[in-house]
Design a protein around this motif. Sequence first.
Motif, PDB file in Angstrom:
ATOM      1  N   GLY A   1       1.377  -4.392   7.003  1.00 20.56           N
ATOM      2  CA  GLY A   1       1.288  -3.541   8.178  1.00 20.56           C
ATOM      3  C   GLY A   1       2.586  -2.896   8.604  1.00 20.56           C
ATOM      4  N   GLU A   2       3.699  -3.292   7.996  1.00 22.33           N
ATOM      5  CA  GLU A   2       5.006  -2.750   8.355  1.00 22.33           C
ATOM      6  C   GLU A   2       5.473  -1.734   7.309  1.00 22.33           C
ATOM      7  N   PRO A   3       6.140  -0.635   7.766  1.00 18.60           N
ATOM      8  CA  PRO A   3       6.605   0.384   6.811  1.00 18.60           C
ATOM      9  C   PRO A   3       7.815  -0.086   6.014  1.00 18.60           C
TER      10      PRO A   3
ATOM     11  N   ILE B   1       0.857  -1.185   0.000  1.00 17.05           N
ATOM     12  CA  ILE B   1       0.000   0.000   0.000  1.00 17.05           C
ATOM     13  C   ILE B   1       0.894   1.236   0.000  1.00 17.05           C
ATOM     14  N   ILE B   2       0.832   2.002  -1.077  1.00 19.63           N
ATOM     15  CA  ILE B   2       1.614   3.239  -1.158  1.00 19.63           C
ATOM     16  C   ILE B   2       0.948   4.293  -0.277  1.00 19.63           C
TER      17      ILE B   2
ATOM     18  N   VAL C   1       9.325   6.263  -2.498  1.00 21.08           N
ATOM     19  CA  VAL C   1       7.972   5.765  -2.289  1.00 21.08           C
ATOM     20  C   VAL C   1       7.894   5.028  -0.954  1.00 21.08           C
ATOM     21  N   ALA C   2       7.014   5.511  -0.089  1.00 22.97           N
ATOM     22  CA  ALA C   2       6.803   4.855   1.201  1.00 22.97           C
ATOM     23  C   ALA C   2       5.580   3.952   1.108  1.00 22.97           C
TER      24      ALA C   2
END
Length: 289
Positions: A274-276, A238-239, A268-269
Motif C-alpha cells: 500500500g505504500e509507494p 504492484i507496478i 519503475v513506480a
Amino acid sequence: MNDTTSLASLSSAITNVVARAAPAIVSVHSHRLRATGFVWKKGLVITAEEALADEGEVSIRLPDGSVQQATIAGRDHTTDVALLRVDTGSIPPITLSQQVPALGTLCVVAAAEHGVPTAALGTVSLVGKPWRSLRGGEIDARIELDVRLRHGHQGGLALNATGEAIGMAVLGPRRVLVIPSATIERVASRLETHGRIGRGYLGVGLQPVKLDDGIGAMVMSLDGEGPSAAAGIRQGDIIVAWNDQKLSGVRALLQALGPESIGSVVDVAVRRAGEPARFKVTIGERREA
C-alpha cells in the motif's frame, strides 16, 4: 487509344513487372510446409517466418529448377521475417524500395509454386501508420492488399506498378498484409549479424490488477538473478507507472520491451503493502529458450 489497346498496354506492363522480379524469387520447402522467398543478398534469402517449419531441413528451389539445402540464419516471429543462408549462385538480389504505396495503388504479388513463378494482381486497400503486431513486432507501416494469397505464396514480393519491391506479402488475420521494406531491412540486417532479435527482459511474471485509481501489474514471480530483483523489486509489488507514465496494462508494459529497450534504465513506480516506492531498473536481454 481505344479500350483494347489500353488493356493490352496494362497487361504488357504487368507482365514486364513480374518478369523482372521472377529471377530472384524462390520456393521454400521446410518439413511439410511450403512458402516463397526472395534473394535479398548474395547467399541470403528472406521468407515469411510463420510459413517456415519449426524444425527439420529447409530446401530452396531456384528459378532454374535446381534445389539447394539452406540453413536458418535467423528468424523473428514478431515481424514474420526469416533469413536463410543458401548458395544463390549468380541470381541478382532484389532491391527493396522504402516507398510506402498510396491507397488504391495497383500491386502485384510475385511468388513461386514448386519453383514455378506465379503472379496475383490486386490493389492496396489500406495504408496506415507504423503499428505493433500481436506478437510485439514493430512494423514500419500498415499496408493491406486486396488480393488472393495462397499459403505457399507467403514470402512473395509485393511489387508496385513500376516494379519496385515495396515489401513481403503475408497472410494476416482475415487479410493480406505487406511487411514493408523498411521493416525487412532493419530486421534482416540484425538477423544476418546476430542471428536473432534481442528482446528486453525484466525478470518478473506479472498479473493485471484493478486499483482504485487505475490498473497495476502485480509481481507474481521473480527471477532472483534478473534486472528487477537486482533493482530491489520484490514479489507482491504492484507496478503502477513506468517512466512517470501510468500503466495502461501488462501487455503495454511487455510491448515496451523491444530490442531498443535493452540496456536502458527505466524508473519503475510500485506500491508495496500500500505504500509507494520507486526503483531504477536496467533492462536486460531475454535469454533464448
